[in-house]
Design a protein around this motif. Structure first.
Motif, short mmCIF file in Angstrom:
data_model
loop_
_atom_site.label_atom_id
_atom_site.label_comp_id
_atom_site.label_asym_id
_atom_site.label_seq_id
_atom_site.Cartn_x
_atom_site.Cartn_y
_atom_site.Cartn_z
N GLY A 51 0.78 -1.23 0.00
CA GLY A 51 0.00 0.00 0.00
C GLY A 51 0.81 1.27 0.00
N VAL A 52 2.13 1.18 -0.06
CA VAL A 52 3.00 2.35 -0.12
C VAL A 52 3.63 2.35 -1.50
CG1 VAL A 52 4.95 3.56 0.89
CG2 VAL A 52 3.43 2.25 2.35
N THR A 53 3.12 3.19 -2.39
CA THR A 53 3.59 3.20 -3.77
C THR A 53 4.15 4.56 -4.14
OG1 THR A 53 1.48 3.92 -4.68
CG2 THR A 53 1.77 1.55 -4.38
N PRO A 54 5.04 4.60 -5.11
CA PRO A 54 5.55 5.89 -5.58
C PRO A 54 4.44 6.79 -6.12
CG PRO A 54 6.97 4.12 -6.35
CD PRO A 54 5.78 3.47 -5.71
N VAL A 55 3.42 6.21 -6.71
CA VAL A 55 2.30 7.01 -7.23
C VAL A 55 1.60 7.75 -6.09
CG1 VAL A 55 0.04 6.88 -8.35
CG2 VAL A 55 1.95 5.53 -9.24
#
Length: 140
Positions: free
Chosen positions: A74-78
């Motif tokens: 759930g931790v994305t660059p987006v």
């Protein structure tokens, strides 16, 4: 993958330094001219622009250090980029709204941008919470 978060952190640190310089110059100008009408603008440049943006940068730097192998779920660059742009649209809009004339209702635009800034804060809290949970799960 962690490089994306380091880049976001560096952008936040640069933005924090920008708001620090701007807030200090505004404060010096207020002292010079004996005009304290811009206290909201001055304090939000320093507290939100410098303090909160530096905290965002520190949080993303920590996430980058923890995510060299794999990103927490759930931790994305987006999402990190979305959070960055929300914060950097919200604060200038809120600051601009604070100096617009009250009688015409234009100052209410600052409220809209304040909510955008709040959304950036909530998204950051969600991202950092997910990263903290993943770090705790790795240690357990």
């Amino acid at each position: 993958m962690g490089e994306v978060f380091r880049r976001t952190a560096r952008r936040y640190f640069r933005a924090a330094l920008f708001y620090l310089a701007l807030g200090l110059l505004l404060g010096a100008g207020m002292l010079w001219f004996g005009n304290d009408n811009f206290q909201f603008l001055h304090s939000h440049m320093l507290l939100v622009g410098t303090g909160l943006f530096a905290a965002y940068g520190a949080g993303f730097w920590w996430i980058a250090g923890r995510s060299d192998a794999s990103l927490p779920p759930g931790v994305t660059p987006v999402l990190a980029n979305a959070q960055f742009y929300l914060a950097n649209v919200g604060l200038p809009g809120m600051l601009a709204g604070s100096v617009l004339p009250v009688g015409l209702g234009l100052d209410r635009i600052g409220v809209l941008f304040g909510f955008i800034e709040a959304a950036a804060g909530v998204l950051f809290a969600i991202l950092l919470n997910r990263a903290l949970k993943a770090a705790a799960a790795r240690r357990a």
